[in-house]
Write a protein that holds these residues in place. Structure first.
Motif, PDB file in Angstrom:
ATOM      1  N   SER A  26       0.845  -1.220   0.000  1.00 50.86           N
ATOM      2  CA  SER A  26       0.000   0.000   0.000  1.00 50.86           C
ATOM      3  C   SER A  26       0.873   1.261   0.000  1.00 50.86           C
ATOM      4  O   SER A  26       0.484   2.282  -0.576  1.00 50.86           O
ATOM      5  CB  SER A  26      -0.996   0.007   1.158  1.00 50.86           C
ATOM      6  OG  SER A  26      -0.445  -0.575   2.292  1.00 50.86           O
ATOM      7  N   TRP A  27       2.078   1.179   0.614  1.00 54.20           N
ATOM      8  CA  TRP A  27       3.002   2.321   0.534  1.00 54.20           C
ATOM      9  C   TRP A  27       3.441   2.516  -0.928  1.00 54.20           C
ATOM     10  O   TRP A  27       3.452   3.649  -1.436  1.00 54.20           O
ATOM     11  CB  TRP A  27       4.220   2.072   1.438  1.00 54.20           C
ATOM     12  CG  TRP A  27       5.216   3.204   1.415  1.00 54.20           C
ATOM     13  CD1 TRP A  27       5.150   4.367   2.124  1.00 54.20           C
ATOM     14  CD2 TRP A  27       6.408   3.299   0.620  1.00 54.20           C
ATOM     15  NE1 TRP A  27       6.227   5.171   1.820  1.00 54.20           N
ATOM     16  CE2 TRP A  27       7.018   4.540   0.906  1.00 54.20           C
ATOM     17  CE3 TRP A  27       7.020   2.445  -0.301  1.00 54.20           C
ATOM     18  CZ2 TRP A  27       8.213   4.952   0.309  1.00 54.20           C
ATOM     19  CZ3 TRP A  27       8.209   2.856  -0.892  1.00 54.20           C
ATOM     20  CH2 TRP A  27       8.801   4.096  -0.600  1.00 54.20           C
ATOM     21  N   MET A  39       1.225   4.383  -3.364  1.00 52.99           N
ATOM     22  CA  MET A  39       1.160   5.857  -3.276  1.00 52.99           C
ATOM     23  C   MET A  39       2.366   6.549  -3.908  1.00 52.99           C
ATOM     24  O   MET A  39       2.455   7.772  -3.915  1.00 52.99           O
ATOM     25  CB  MET A  39       1.041   6.278  -1.805  1.00 52.99           C
ATOM     26  CG  MET A  39      -0.227   5.760  -1.138  1.00 52.99           C
ATOM     27  SD  MET A  39      -0.400   6.362   0.550  1.00 52.99           S
ATOM     28  CE  MET A  39       0.930   5.529   1.387  1.00 52.99           C
TER      29      MET A  39
END
Length: 482
Positions: free
Chosen positions: A279-280, A283
């Motif tokens: 999920s990091w 971004m």
């Protein structure tokens, strides 16, 4: 032999380390899909790690023909089993595990008089006790060295190098070219030979171990490699001088996906994966992140750890860094993080204890891989078209990193140094100044890798040949039909 089972029965015995186990398990899965019965021998330590770190039970349900057996590795439970412990592990396996393996296959549950006798053995090339057992029960032995063929070829050249006086090194000039490794002329310098070649004398235990392996490799009826013809054709043709029957069936993780027609396959990691890094990555901008991992065995000093961290932060690139527990000598560094590193990491970094590597390398935000040049990692990077910054540690990694830079042109080789200025420079080179050149080359080789495991590709054909040979329970003594 009374073969009461209609299925061929292949007994697989990997070296009990994350890379070899992961790689041989992929092969075991591929073979069991083809109606071949597989018994996979893990050490108890590895099997426990596998069970605790993966959804092992549900994953292996799809393979009705695959079963696991375990043996002790003979090491105390608190042994870290890191890279520096490999000689101890091998010595212990020889004493404790090898006799159990022999008993299983000669008089035990898998012996010639059992319900489903073994018809073929696949063992790691380092297991010099395997030919004796195969001979005793009269079945073919295939050696599967899960290191790179170029790395293994350097191992196999060791007797020649010793005879020619090139090993041990006569002085400190590490950039002198090696002359007596056929097929590697003009490529390999002293510093690019496997790390054991740096031993000062020939009584070194690792040198002796490799020389024993060199004598035993030609005793196999075939050699299996996790590579593809288009990447290592010159080396594979040298290998055929040692053993005419070579099966190049990699990259295995991609080959399994292709045969299962699956987007992803389950991880066989013996480390718990932290999925938060995905999920990091989601971004971060396209190709902006350097993924940093030194694998499951490498250990580094606190000084190297800090130089690496400074270099990453100073490069200005975003980075996802795997800091494996136990990878830094002297314990955890986080409590003493310098302010500028903490700040730079907060702005552009993400640190996890272990990552789902294949998923990370496939992520569009990742632009390069800072790697220890282990063979599984190198292949995973190649398949995903990600250029590499290579910082090798041992075994075949010195050879791999040289081939990445000099032969395959897929990245840069930072061996034998760990300096923040050099790290910053190399990260900038791969992520900025030579980015397009490396990405174009990496994309080209990634296409070759994927084509090799697609129907009709070189690795696809070699796996079919291996399966046919196993089903007829005789391994051809020639390279056979393609």
């Amino acid at each position: 032999m009374h073969n009461r089972s209609p299925l061929p029965h292949v007994f697989v015995f990997p070296l009990p380390l994350q890379g070899p186990v992961n790689c041989m398990l992929k092969l075991a899965e591929l073979l069991s899909l083809q109606n071949i019965r597989i018994t996979f021998l893990n050490t108890q330590h590895i099997q426990q790690r596998l069970l605790s770190c993966t959804d092992h039970k549900s994953h292996f349900k799809r393979y009705a023909n695959l079963r696991f057996e375990t043996v002790p590795d003979g090491l105390p439970e608190d042994n870290p089993r890191t890279g520096d412990q490999i000689p101890n592990l091998l010595a212990s396996m020889e004493i404790v595990a090898a006799p159990i393996f022999r008993e299983m296959l000669t008089v035990g549950a898998y012996g010639p008089d059992s319900e489903a006798p073994v018809t073929c053995i696949i063992a790691d090339g380092i297991f010099t006790f395997a030919p004796g057992v195969a001979g005793e029960i009269g079945v073919p032995l295939l050696y599967f060295d899960t290191i790179s063929p170029c790395g293994l070829w350097a191992y196999l050249c060791l007797p020649k190098l010793i005879e020619a006086g090139e090993v041990p090194f006569k002085d400190d000039n590490m950039d002198e070219l090696i002359m007596n490794a056929p097929g590697m002329e003009g490529i390999i310098r002293r510093r690019d030979l496997p790390s054991f070649c740096r031993a000062k004398d020939l009584d070194d235990p690792l040198i002796k171990l490799v020389l024993r392996e060199d004598e035993h490799i030609p005793l196999a009826r075939g050699l299996i490699f996790n590579t593809f013809q288009e990447l290592e054709a010159p080396i594979l043709s040298q290998m055929r001088n040692i053993c005419p029957n070579v099966y190049a069936i990699g990259p295995l993780h991609t080959h399994l996906k292709a045969r299962l027609e699956a987007e992803t396959t389950t991880s066989n990691s013996i480390w718990k994966e932290d999925m938060s890094c995905i999920s990091w990555l989601d971004m971060q901008p396209l190709r902006s992140v350097v993924y940093v991992s030194i694998g499951s065995l490498v250990i580094i000093t606190k000084e190297e750890f800090l130089e690496l961290w400074h270099g990453l932060v100073n490069s200005g690139s975003r980075f996802l860094w795997v800091q494996r527990q136990g990878s830094v000598i002297g314990g955890d560094m986080v409590s003493e993080t310098p302010v500028e590193l903490a700040q730079g990491t907060k702005e552009r970094g993400c640190i996890v204890s272990w990552a789902p590597q294949q998923e990370v390398l496939a992520h569009p935000a990742v632009g390069a891989f800072f790697t220890h040049s282990g063979w599984n990692s190198s292949l995973e990077s190649i398949v995903e078209g990600k250029p590499m910054i290579c910082w090798p540690y041992g075994v075949d990694q010195q050879v791999n990193s040289r081939y990445v830079e000099e032969v395959w042109k897929l990245g840069v080789d930072m061996k034998d140094m760990c300096d923040r200025v050099v790290i910053e420079k190399m990260v900038k080179e791969v992520m900025e100044s030579r980015k397009d050149e490396f990405l174009e080359r990496a994309d080209h080789v990634a296409k070759l890798a994927k084509a090799s495991v697609s129907e009709g590709g070189s690795s696809f054909r070699d796996l079919d040949r291996l399966i046919d040979d196993m089903k007829s329970m005789r391994i051809q003594a020639t390279s056979g039909r393609n």
